[in-house]
Design a protein around this motif. Sequence first.
Motif, PDB file in Angstrom:
ATOM      1  N   TYR A 172      -9.345   7.842   4.575  1.00 42.04           N
ATOM      2  CA  TYR A 172      -8.759   6.829   3.700  1.00 42.04           C
ATOM      3  C   TYR A 172      -9.797   5.719   3.510  1.00 42.04           C
ATOM      4  CZ  TYR A 172      -4.449   9.364   4.498  1.00 42.04           C
ATOM      5  OH  TYR A 172      -3.494  10.342   4.546  1.00 42.04           O
ATOM      6  N   ALA A 189      -3.514   7.193 -11.372  1.00 43.00           N
ATOM      7  CA  ALA A 189      -4.567   7.731 -10.508  1.00 43.00           C
ATOM      8  C   ALA A 189      -5.062   9.042 -11.098  1.00 43.00           C
ATOM      9  CB  ALA A 189      -4.051   7.957  -9.093  1.00 43.00           C
ATOM     10  N   THR A 225     -10.058   3.220   0.736  1.00 39.02           N
ATOM     11  CA  THR A 225      -9.536   1.934   0.282  1.00 39.02           C
ATOM     12  C   THR A 225      -8.028   2.082   0.095  1.00 39.02           C
ATOM     13  OG1 THR A 225     -10.034   2.536  -2.030  1.00 39.02           O
ATOM     14  CG2 THR A 225     -11.653   1.170  -0.874  1.00 39.02           C
ATOM     15  N   PRO A 226      -7.256   1.001   0.256  1.00 38.49           N
ATOM     16  CA  PRO A 226      -5.799   1.119   0.103  1.00 38.49           C
ATOM     17  C   PRO A 226      -5.407   1.527  -1.317  1.00 38.49           C
ATOM     18  CG  PRO A 226      -6.399  -0.927   1.221  1.00 38.49           C
ATOM     19  CD  PRO A 226      -7.669  -0.354   0.674  1.00 38.49           C
ATOM     20  N   SER A 227      -4.476   2.478  -1.414  1.00 38.78           N
ATOM     21  CA  SER A 227      -3.941   2.899  -2.712  1.00 38.78           C
ATOM     22  C   SER A 227      -2.749   2.028  -3.076  1.00 38.78           C
ATOM     23  CB  SER A 227      -3.513   4.364  -2.661  1.00 38.78           C
ATOM     24  OG  SER A 227      -4.613   5.204  -2.367  1.00 38.78           O
ATOM     25  N   ALA A 249       0.827  -1.203   0.000  1.00 35.91           N
ATOM     26  CA  ALA A 249       0.000   0.000   0.000  1.00 35.91           C
ATOM     27  C   ALA A 249       0.863   1.255   0.000  1.00 35.91           C
ATOM     28  CB  ALA A 249      -0.926  -0.003   1.212  1.00 35.91           C
ATOM     29  N   GLN A 257      -8.474   5.466  -8.287  1.00 35.32           N
ATOM     30  CA  GLN A 257      -7.734   4.552  -9.138  1.00 35.32           C
ATOM     31  C   GLN A 257      -8.733   3.667  -9.868  1.00 35.32           C
ATOM     32  OE1 GLN A 257      -4.599   3.177  -6.156  1.00 35.32           O
ATOM     33  NE2 GLN A 257      -3.292   3.847  -7.855  1.00 35.32           N
ATOM     34  N   GLU A 288     -12.685   5.144  -5.461  1.00 31.55           N
ATOM     35  CA  GLU A 288     -12.185   6.245  -4.640  1.00 31.55           C
ATOM     36  C   GLU A 288     -11.305   5.692  -3.529  1.00 31.55           C
ATOM     37  OE1 GLU A 288     -13.785  10.345  -2.492  1.00 31.55           O
ATOM     38  OE2 GLU A 288     -15.207   8.772  -3.049  1.00 31.55           O
ATOM     39  N   ARG A 289     -10.100   6.269  -3.397  1.00 23.61           N
ATOM     40  CA  ARG A 289      -9.138   5.810  -2.395  1.00 23.61           C
ATOM     41  C   ARG A 289      -9.102   6.703  -1.162  1.00 23.61           C
ATOM     42  NH1 ARG A 289      -8.532   0.751  -4.253  1.00 23.61           N
ATOM     43  NH2 ARG A 289      -7.181   0.559  -6.073  1.00 23.61           N
TER      44      ARG A 289
END
Length: 281
Positions: free
Chosen positions: A71, A80, A73-75, A41, A102, A111-112
């Motif tokens: 935050y 992006a 969701t994990p990026s 991540a 992403q 959406e992150r």
Amino acid sequence: MAQASIGDSEFDRDTALSSRAPDEPGVYDAELSAGWTIIHAVNGGYLLALLGRALGDALPHPDPFTVSAHYLTPSVPGRAVVRTQAVRAGRTLSTGQASLFQYAEDGTEVERIRVLASYGDLDALSDDVRTSAKPPAMPPYEHCLGADAGPAVIPGSSAIAGRLDIRLDPATAGWAVGAPSGKGEMRGWFGLADGRDADPLSLLLTVDALPPTSFELGLKGWTPTVELTTHIRCRPVPGPLRVSIATRNLAGGFLEEDAEVWDSADRLVAQSRQLARAPRG
């Protein structure tokens, strides 16, 4: 190697944005670098700085004053898009929001992170300071512990460590030798590895760059941020920063972290509070 400068450093290149204006004003394309990852991540402070750069371009005022991020969701490293929206523009402050997206395997946007922030001009602030806050008491830089003094924070998985110059106060580094203090504190000297001086944008990275306080509570592993609010108090002078982070309450699988960042002139330049998930280890 020559010291990197503000605007010409790895941090600046890796937070660079490409504006879609005039066709899509307020929309920016970005490439999240794998160099700022922990496990798989992307680090939350790096993401905050990237969105902070987008808002600084989209809003009429140049400097972040307060930035609150959720935050979602994990990026992950890769392509992006950042979408910004001006909420209000006043004489001394402007407020805007930004989201980083992403792409899922089917091409849909995910959406992150979502940010709401107020921007102003740090150079226009009053010189009047009335504070009881004091810089953290810790040993000089040369007596603190760098990454080569112990095992990796999370073995084999922390690419971001090579981009940072962190020297931890030995009193908060017991976790690295299997003897955590149990106090939930982390203190250290901080800089970017290429020597770039700090500015308001890089302070958004700084507040989320030290090892998590949960390590000193005897818990190791990823500590993902749920929400992070940062206040930038003044423009830092050149030189290393001192960072102090503490948690007082780990409960229900979550913990808070309160951070202070001090510059080499003994000025409090940034403060933050975040809520994070505690590691399970």
